[in-house]
Write a protein that holds these residues in place. Structure first.
Motif, PDB file in Angstrom:
ATOM      1  N   PRO A  39      18.069  -5.542   9.619  1.00 46.20           N
ATOM      2  CA  PRO A  39      17.373  -5.505  10.919  1.00 46.20           C
ATOM      3  C   PRO A  39      15.926  -6.020  10.845  1.00 46.20           C
ATOM      4  CG  PRO A  39      18.478  -3.409  10.471  1.00 46.20           C
ATOM      5  CD  PRO A  39      18.502  -4.196   9.192  1.00 46.20           C
TER       6      PRO A  39
ATOM      7  N   LYS B 156      10.616  -0.325  19.401  1.00 46.17           N
ATOM      8  CA  LYS B 156      11.209  -1.665  19.340  1.00 46.17           C
ATOM      9  C   LYS B 156      12.445  -1.748  20.228  1.00 46.17           C
ATOM     10  CE  LYS B 156       9.753  -2.488  14.579  1.00 46.17           C
ATOM     11  NZ  LYS B 156      10.225  -2.447  13.195  1.00 46.17           N
TER      12      LYS B 156
ATOM     13  N   PRO C  40      16.325  -5.360   4.191  1.00 47.52           N
ATOM     14  CA  PRO C  40      17.076  -4.728   5.279  1.00 47.52           C
ATOM     15  C   PRO C  40      17.343  -5.700   6.432  1.00 47.52           C
ATOM     16  CG  PRO C  40      14.809  -3.820   5.168  1.00 47.52           C
ATOM     17  CD  PRO C  40      14.907  -4.883   4.131  1.00 47.52           C
TER      18      PRO C  40
ATOM     19  N   ILE D 273      25.310 -11.543  -9.652  1.00 45.93           N
ATOM     20  CA  ILE D 273      24.729 -12.847  -9.272  1.00 45.93           C
ATOM     21  C   ILE D 273      24.325 -13.635 -10.515  1.00 45.93           C
ATOM     22  CG2 ILE D 273      22.852 -14.006  -8.029  1.00 45.93           C
ATOM     23  CD1 ILE D 273      22.893 -11.594  -6.052  1.00 45.93           C
TER      24      ILE D 273
ATOM     25  N   MET E 156      14.597  -8.356   8.087  1.00 47.59           N
ATOM     26  CA  MET E 156      14.355  -9.668   7.471  1.00 47.59           C
ATOM     27  C   MET E 156      14.802 -10.786   8.418  1.00 47.59           C
ATOM     28  SD  MET E 156      13.027  -8.414   4.823  1.00 47.59           S
ATOM     29  CE  MET E 156      12.727  -9.660   3.609  1.00 47.59           C
TER      30      MET E 156
ATOM     31  N   PRO F 281       5.773  -8.038  -1.242  1.00 55.67           N
ATOM     32  CA  PRO F 281       5.788  -6.676  -0.677  1.00 55.67           C
ATOM     33  C   PRO F 281       6.322  -5.636  -1.657  1.00 55.67           C
ATOM     34  CG  PRO F 281       7.457  -8.059   0.366  1.00 55.67           C
ATOM     35  CD  PRO F 281       6.645  -8.961  -0.506  1.00 55.67           C
ATOM     36  N   MET F 282       7.216  -6.066  -2.529  1.00 57.51           N
ATOM     37  CA  MET F 282       7.752  -5.188  -3.579  1.00 57.51           C
ATOM     38  C   MET F 282       7.669  -5.960  -4.881  1.00 57.51           C
ATOM     39  SD  MET F 282      11.420  -4.064  -2.094  1.00 57.51           S
ATOM     40  CE  MET F 282      11.647  -2.629  -1.081  1.00 57.51           C
TER      41      MET F 282
ATOM     42  N   PHE G 195      19.673 -10.851   4.730  1.00 56.92           N
ATOM     43  CA  PHE G 195      18.801 -10.255   3.712  1.00 56.92           C
ATOM     44  C   PHE G 195      18.503  -8.804   4.063  1.00 56.92           C
ATOM     45  CE2 PHE G 195      18.908 -14.613   3.150  1.00 56.92           C
ATOM     46  CZ  PHE G 195      18.769 -14.816   1.795  1.00 56.92           C
TER      47      PHE G 195
ATOM     48  N   HIS H  61      24.344 -15.806   5.156  1.00 56.67           N
ATOM     49  CA  HIS H  61      23.746 -14.894   4.178  1.00 56.67           C
ATOM     50  C   HIS H  61      22.522 -14.205   4.771  1.00 56.67           C
ATOM     51  CE1 HIS H  61      21.798 -14.418  -0.057  1.00 56.67           C
ATOM     52  NE2 HIS H  61      22.393 -13.314   0.331  1.00 56.67           N
TER      53      HIS H  61
ATOM     54  N   ARG I  34      15.155   4.873  14.343  1.00 60.05           N
ATOM     55  CA  ARG I  34      13.844   4.501  13.807  1.00 60.05           C
ATOM     56  C   ARG I  34      13.220   3.396  14.676  1.00 60.05           C
ATOM     57  NH1 ARG I  34      12.465   2.727   7.846  1.00 60.05           N
ATOM     58  NH2 ARG I  34      14.679   2.657   7.462  1.00 60.05           N
ATOM     59  N   GLU I  35      14.059   2.427  15.089  1.00 60.69           N
ATOM     60  CA  GLU I  35      13.553   1.358  15.959  1.00 60.69           C
ATOM     61  C   GLU I  35      13.119   1.927  17.316  1.00 60.69           C
ATOM     62  OE1 GLU I  35      16.377  -1.902  16.146  1.00 60.69           O
ATOM     63  OE2 GLU I  35      16.444  -2.030  13.959  1.00 60.69           O
TER      64      GLU I  35
ATOM     65  N   ASN J 223      18.862   3.954  11.601  1.00 60.32           N
ATOM     66  CA  ASN J 223      17.985   2.778  11.718  1.00 60.32           C
ATOM     67  C   ASN J 223      17.695   2.425  13.179  1.00 60.32           C
ATOM     68  OD1 ASN J 223      17.533   2.405   8.985  1.00 60.32           O
ATOM     69  ND2 ASN J 223      19.365   1.154   8.714  1.00 60.32           N
TER      70      ASN J 223
ATOM     71  N   ASN K 143      19.046 -16.939  -4.139  1.00 62.66           N
ATOM     72  CA  ASN K 143      19.291 -16.230  -5.404  1.00 62.66           C
ATOM     73  C   ASN K 143      19.198 -17.116  -6.633  1.00 62.66           C
ATOM     74  OD1 ASN K 143      19.490 -13.526  -4.656  1.00 62.66           O
ATOM     75  ND2 ASN K 143      21.412 -14.004  -3.611  1.00 62.66           N
TER      76      ASN K 143
ATOM     77  N   LEU L 179      15.388 -16.506  -6.870  1.00 58.75           N
ATOM     78  CA  LEU L 179      14.941 -15.103  -6.972  1.00 58.75           C
ATOM     79  C   LEU L 179      15.482 -14.404  -8.223  1.00 58.75           C
ATOM     80  CD1 LEU L 179      13.609 -12.533  -5.727  1.00 58.75           C
ATOM     81  CD2 LEU L 179      15.798 -12.091  -4.596  1.00 58.75           C
ATOM     82  N   MET L 180      16.788 -14.549  -8.473  1.00 53.36           N
ATOM     83  CA  MET L 180      17.398 -13.739  -9.542  1.00 53.36           C
ATOM     84  C   MET L 180      16.834 -14.026 -10.928  1.00 53.36           C
ATOM     85  SD  MET L 180      19.147 -11.252  -8.750  1.00 53.36           S
ATOM     86  CE  MET L 180      19.322 -10.734  -7.060  1.00 53.36           C
TER      87      MET L 180
ATOM     88  N   LYS M 113       9.834   3.653  17.080  1.00 50.02           N
ATOM     89  CA  LYS M 113       8.710   2.709  16.961  1.00 50.02           C
ATOM     90  C   LYS M 113       8.531   1.866  18.219  1.00 50.02           C
ATOM     91  CE  LYS M 113       8.187   2.878  12.182  1.00 50.02           C
ATOM     92  NZ  LYS M 113       7.505   2.388  11.053  1.00 50.02           N
TER      93      LYS M 113
END
Ligand code: CAA
Length: 285
Positions: free
Chosen positions: A147, A59, A145, A244, A149, A226-227, A143, A141, A53-54, A50, A191, A194-195, A57
């Motif tokens: 790096p 970053k 991914p 959860i 969120m 997004p998903m 989220f 808490h 990858r940054e 990861n 959650n 969301l859940m 890009k």
């Protein structure tokens, strides 16, 4: 909390390695602890990929990525966490596991150290009672991914002190995240809302209302998610979703939180989503 201070992370899985990644990238020394060396090796390999990858890009630079990785010390012995000013626990989402970890960390850490949990739904107030430092126990808490969120839900237990809250809130800002303050309640805000959405999407599959593909299209194209909810459930892990839902069901005692029977069956079958290669969708190795 100065950047020289050492941060501990318990658990090198998806969330733990993401948390170690963001602390190390912001200049903190990190001690990453898991029960077996192979989990640490896998976690470090994910962080390396990861960070690369940054760097690819633009970053971060390749040098900074290398330096960040070198700031992470992998350990299997929890006693090695003794110098940490803050430990973020990202272990299995089971109260019994977290309870014994918190009791042990309470003995290992300096009295002023903060114990944070990345729990997605377990009560911070209950976790705090397993220690002698309830005022220094808090929810932090992240989220997935981590790096990417921006959100950190910062959860105050009944006994969390204002000082602990402010230190953790400021730390989240130092990580480039946006902290949002939430009080302790089953599933917190994220959650709790969301859940039931993901669970309801599973009922729609089970009842033959639409295919998983169609349900996800509705949310991607109609609500700009997004998903879709079933891709997201696979991404989070169906076992985590089930855990959860059970916390919500037990915590509220309201049947509207009952886990979808299809979710239960899929977890029993070992279809845990992306990490196992199969969930509502399939994922080539
Ligand atoms: N580390 C570093 N960077 C990463 C990354 C990772 N693990 N994963 C993705 N990225 C970066 C990519 O490099 C890419 O960067 P650029 O914008 O600079 O190109 C960016 O993130 C987007 O990634 P992709 O182009 O690969 O893919 P995408 O556009 O489809 O986005 C996604 C992927 C960010 C995961 C997006 O689909 C998304 O936001 N999904 C929703 C995720 C979500 O809801 N997470 C919360 C789950 S709930 C939870 O975690 C808490 C709980 O308690 C259950």
């Amino acid at each position: 909390m100065s950047e020289q201070q050492t941060i501990g992370v318990i658990g090198a899985g998806t969330m733990g390695n993401g948390i170690a990644h963001v602390f190390a990238a912001r200049g903190f020394q990190v001690i990453l602890c898991d029960v077996e060396q192979r989990f640490l090796d896998r976690g470090l390999e994910t962080i390396r990929k990861n960070l690369d990858r940054e760097a690819a890009k633009g970053k971060t630079t390749a040098d900074d990525a290398k330096t960040a990785l070198a700031r992470i010390t992998p350990v299997t012995d929890r006693k090695a966490l003794a110098p940490c000013a803050l430990v973020v626990e990202a272990a299995t989402e089971k109260f019994e596991v977290k309870k014994s970890l918190f009791a042990e960390l309470d003995r290992i850490l300096a009295p002023e150290a903060i114990l944070a949990s990345n729990t997605s739904s377990i009560s911070i107030t209950r976790l705090a009672t397993t220690t002698g430092r309830a005022d220094r126990v808090i929810g932090m808490h992240f989220f997935n991914p981590v790096p990417v969120m921006k959100l950190v839900e910062v959860i105050r237990g009944m006994a969390t002190s204002q000082q602990t809250f402010e230190r953790v809130r400021d730390l989240a800002v130092q990580l480039g995240k946006t902290p949002v303050e939430v009080n302790d309640a089953p599933g917190f805000v994220s959650n709790r809302v969301l859940m039931p959405l993901l669970n309801e999407a599973m009922y729609a599959v089970m009842e033959g209302v639409a295919t998983p593909e169609a349900i996800d299209e509705v949310f991607k194209l109609g609500m700009a998610h997004p998903m879709g909810p079933l891709t997201l459930a696979d991404f989070i892990g169906l076992d985590v979703c089930l855990d959860i839902m059970r916390v919500l069901q037990e915590g509220f005692g309201d049947p509207k939180y009952r886990p979808c029977p299809l979710l239960v069956r899929m977890v029993d079958a070992g279809w845990l989503g992306r990490k196992s290669g199969r969930g509502f969708f399939t994922y080539p190795a």
